[in-house]
Design a protein around this motif. Structure first.
Motif, PDB file in Angstrom:
ATOM      1  N   ASP A  98       0.915  -1.189  -0.294  1.00 51.51           N
ATOM      2  CA  ASP A  98       0.231  -0.102   0.453  1.00 51.51           C
ATOM      3  C   ASP A  98       0.804   0.681   0.038  1.00 51.51           C
ATOM      4  OD1 ASP A  98      -2.548  -1.677  -0.136  1.00 51.51           O
ATOM      5  OD2 ASP A  98      -2.945  -1.413   1.971  1.00 51.51           O
ATOM      6  N   ALA A  99       2.149   1.432   0.805  1.00 51.15           N
ATOM      7  CA  ALA A  99       2.431   2.559   1.059  1.00 51.15           C
ATOM      8  C   ALA A  99       3.554   2.656  -0.546  1.00 51.15           C
ATOM      9  CB  ALA A  99       3.741   2.483   2.044  1.00 51.15           C
ATOM     10  N   ALA A 100       3.982   1.163  -1.423  1.00 52.30           N
ATOM     11  CA  ALA A 100       4.596   1.665  -2.460  1.00 52.30           C
ATOM     12  C   ALA A 100       3.435   1.780  -3.936  1.00 52.30           C
ATOM     13  CB  ALA A 100       5.058   0.135  -3.019  1.00 52.30           C
ATOM     14  N   LEU A 101       2.524   2.017  -3.759  1.00 50.08           N
ATOM     15  CA  LEU A 101       1.424   2.294  -3.993  1.00 50.08           C
ATOM     16  C   LEU A 101       0.816   3.738  -4.272  1.00 50.08           C
ATOM     17  CD1 LEU A 101      -0.940  -0.475  -4.461  1.00 50.08           C
ATOM     18  CD2 LEU A 101      -0.135   0.013  -6.593  1.00 50.08           C
ATOM     19  N   ALA A 102       1.071   4.273  -3.199  1.00 49.15           N
ATOM     20  CA  ALA A 102       0.646   5.332  -2.122  1.00 49.15           C
ATOM     21  C   ALA A 102       1.893   6.336  -3.042  1.00 49.15           C
ATOM     22  CB  ALA A 102       0.141   6.074  -0.835  1.00 49.15           C
ATOM     23  N   LEU A 103       2.939   6.498  -3.413  1.00 48.16           N
ATOM     24  CA  LEU A 103       3.845   6.538  -3.166  1.00 48.16           C
ATOM     25  C   LEU A 103       4.168   6.820  -4.815  1.00 48.16           C
ATOM     26  CD1 LEU A 103       6.919   7.802  -3.433  1.00 48.16           C
ATOM     27  CD2 LEU A 103       7.947   5.645  -3.761  1.00 48.16           C
ATOM     28  N   GLU A 104       3.763   5.785  -6.063  1.00 46.94           N
ATOM     29  CA  GLU A 104       3.484   5.928  -7.321  1.00 46.94           C
ATOM     30  C   GLU A 104       2.359   6.374  -7.501  1.00 46.94           C
ATOM     31  OE1 GLU A 104       4.163   2.106  -8.792  1.00 46.94           O
ATOM     32  OE2 GLU A 104       5.701   1.197  -8.155  1.00 46.94           O
ATOM     33  N   HIS A 105       1.460   6.722  -7.122  1.00 48.96           N
ATOM     34  CA  HIS A 105       0.479   7.288  -7.320  1.00 48.96           C
ATOM     35  C   HIS A 105       0.055   8.178  -8.260  1.00 48.96           C
ATOM     36  CE1 HIS A 105      -3.905   7.550  -7.197  1.00 48.96           C
ATOM     37  NE2 HIS A 105      -4.046   9.178  -6.858  1.00 48.96           N
ATOM     38  N   ASP A 106       0.579  10.006  -7.283  1.00 51.87           N
ATOM     39  CA  ASP A 106       1.018  10.787  -8.087  1.00 51.87           C
ATOM     40  C   ASP A 106       1.869  11.003  -8.388  1.00 51.87           C
ATOM     41  OD1 ASP A 106      -1.782  11.454  -6.910  1.00 51.87           O
ATOM     42  OD2 ASP A 106      -1.210  11.696  -4.377  1.00 51.87           O
ATOM     43  N   LEU A 107       2.836  10.377  -9.206  1.00 49.10           N
ATOM     44  CA  LEU A 107       3.713  10.763  -9.557  1.00 49.10           C
ATOM     45  C   LEU A 107       3.652  11.580 -11.244  1.00 49.10           C
ATOM     46  CD1 LEU A 107       6.492   7.634  -8.320  1.00 49.10           C
ATOM     47  CD2 LEU A 107       6.638  10.736  -7.947  1.00 49.10           C
ATOM     48  N   TYR A 108       2.976  10.808 -11.899  1.00 49.39           N
ATOM     49  CA  TYR A 108       2.572  11.316 -13.894  1.00 49.39           C
ATOM     50  C   TYR A 108       0.854  11.480 -13.513  1.00 49.39           C
ATOM     51  CZ  TYR A 108       7.305   8.566 -13.805  1.00 49.39           C
ATOM     52  OH  TYR A 108       8.538   8.011 -13.596  1.00 49.39           O
ATOM     53  N   PRO A 109       0.386  12.252 -13.714  1.00 51.87           N
ATOM     54  CA  PRO A 109       1.000  13.503 -13.621  1.00 51.87           C
ATOM     55  C   PRO A 109       1.569  14.210 -12.030  1.00 51.87           C
ATOM     56  CG  PRO A 109      -0.865  14.198 -13.992  1.00 51.87           C
ATOM     57  CD  PRO A 109      -0.735  12.218 -13.946  1.00 51.87           C
ATOM     58  N   MET A 110       2.851  14.405 -11.688  1.00 50.84           N
ATOM     59  CA  MET A 110       3.034  15.047 -10.742  1.00 50.84           C
ATOM     60  C   MET A 110       2.495  16.299 -10.652  1.00 50.84           C
ATOM     61  SD  MET A 110       5.661  14.821  -8.029  1.00 50.84           S
ATOM     62  CE  MET A 110       7.520  14.285  -9.340  1.00 50.84           C
ATOM     63  N   ARG A 111       1.780  15.088  -9.176  1.00 50.81           N
ATOM     64  CA  ARG A 111       1.035  16.317  -8.189  1.00 50.81           C
ATOM     65  C   ARG A 111       1.609  16.789  -7.169  1.00 50.81           C
ATOM     66  NH1 ARG A 111      -4.251  13.088  -9.568  1.00 50.81           N
ATOM     67  NH2 ARG A 111      -3.070  11.224 -10.453  1.00 50.81           N
ATOM     68  N   ILE A 112       2.699  15.991  -6.481  1.00 46.66           N
ATOM     69  CA  ILE A 112       2.805  16.100  -5.144  1.00 46.66           C
ATOM     70  C   ILE A 112       4.516  17.225  -4.734  1.00 46.66           C
ATOM     71  CG2 ILE A 112       1.672  13.961  -4.210  1.00 46.66           C
ATOM     72  CD1 ILE A 112       3.677  13.348  -4.036  1.00 46.66           C
ATOM     73  N   ASP A 113       4.639  17.664  -3.857  1.00 46.81           N
ATOM     74  CA  ASP A 113       6.138  17.904  -4.072  1.00 46.81           C
ATOM     75  C   ASP A 113       6.686  17.099  -3.474  1.00 46.81           C
ATOM     76  OD1 ASP A 113       4.932  18.160  -1.937  1.00 46.81           O
ATOM     77  OD2 ASP A 113       5.338  20.110  -0.794  1.00 46.81           O
ATOM     78  N   GLU A 114       8.014  17.659  -3.526  1.00 44.67           N
ATOM     79  CA  GLU A 114       9.761  16.852  -3.356  1.00 44.67           C
ATOM     80  C   GLU A 114       9.361  16.481  -1.808  1.00 44.67           C
ATOM     81  OE1 GLU A 114      12.431  14.291  -4.076  1.00 44.67           O
ATOM     82  OE2 GLU A 114      11.107  15.425  -5.652  1.00 44.67           O
TER      83      GLU A 114
END
Length: 146
Positions: A35-51
């Motif tokens: 679940d944590a890995a999915l949450a990490l990848e969820h908003d990457l493309y398009p980038m919707r979260i900050d660094e």
């Protein structure tokens, strides 16, 4: 059934329960990691979260991965204990007199009054038989109060 047999069978049941609990904990920790890995990848493309949020999510994934490693080790230990308890139960229930005698001795050693008290290896409870170093034995040094 003798007391030895009952104790061994209780130990086997407790070891089985501990293994099953370790398996459940490992499954849960693996699910949290996924679940944590999915949450990490969820908003990457398009980038919707900050660094900063990405770094926080990476830490969560790393923590979940460490949790999986801990639970994997716990499961391996639980399986080893269950295997040992099962082997001991088989030896106690077996027909070979020598195996029964050894297994009964092991059970009595594990379940005797000596095993009830924890073994302490702290420096406070044991006195050293070695001489004190030279600097500690100077005439001006006073012994510590007891």
């Amino acid at each position: 059934m003798s007391t030895t047999h009952a104790n061994v069978h209780e130990a086997v049941a407790a070891a089985r329960n501990a293994r099953e609990e370790a398996e459940r904990a490992l499954r849960l920790s693996r699910r949290r990691r996924a679940d944590a890995a999915l949450a990490l990848e969820h908003d990457l493309y398009p980038m919707r979260i900050d660094e900063a949020e990405r770094a926080r999510r990476r830490r969560v994934v790393a923590d979940a991965d460490a949790d999986v490693a801990v639970h994997s080790e716990a499961l391996l230990r639980a399986r080893a204990v269950e295997d040992a308890a099962s082997a001991l139960a088989a030896a106690v229930s077996g027909t070979d007199f020598a195996e029964k005698a050894v297994a009964s001795t092991v059970v009595s050693l594990l379940g005797g009054p000596a095993s009830a008290a924890p073994v302490s290896r702290s420096r406070v409870e044991t006195a050293s038989v070695r001489r004190a170093p030279r600097a500690a034995r100077r005439p001006g040094n006073r012994p510590l109060p007891a």
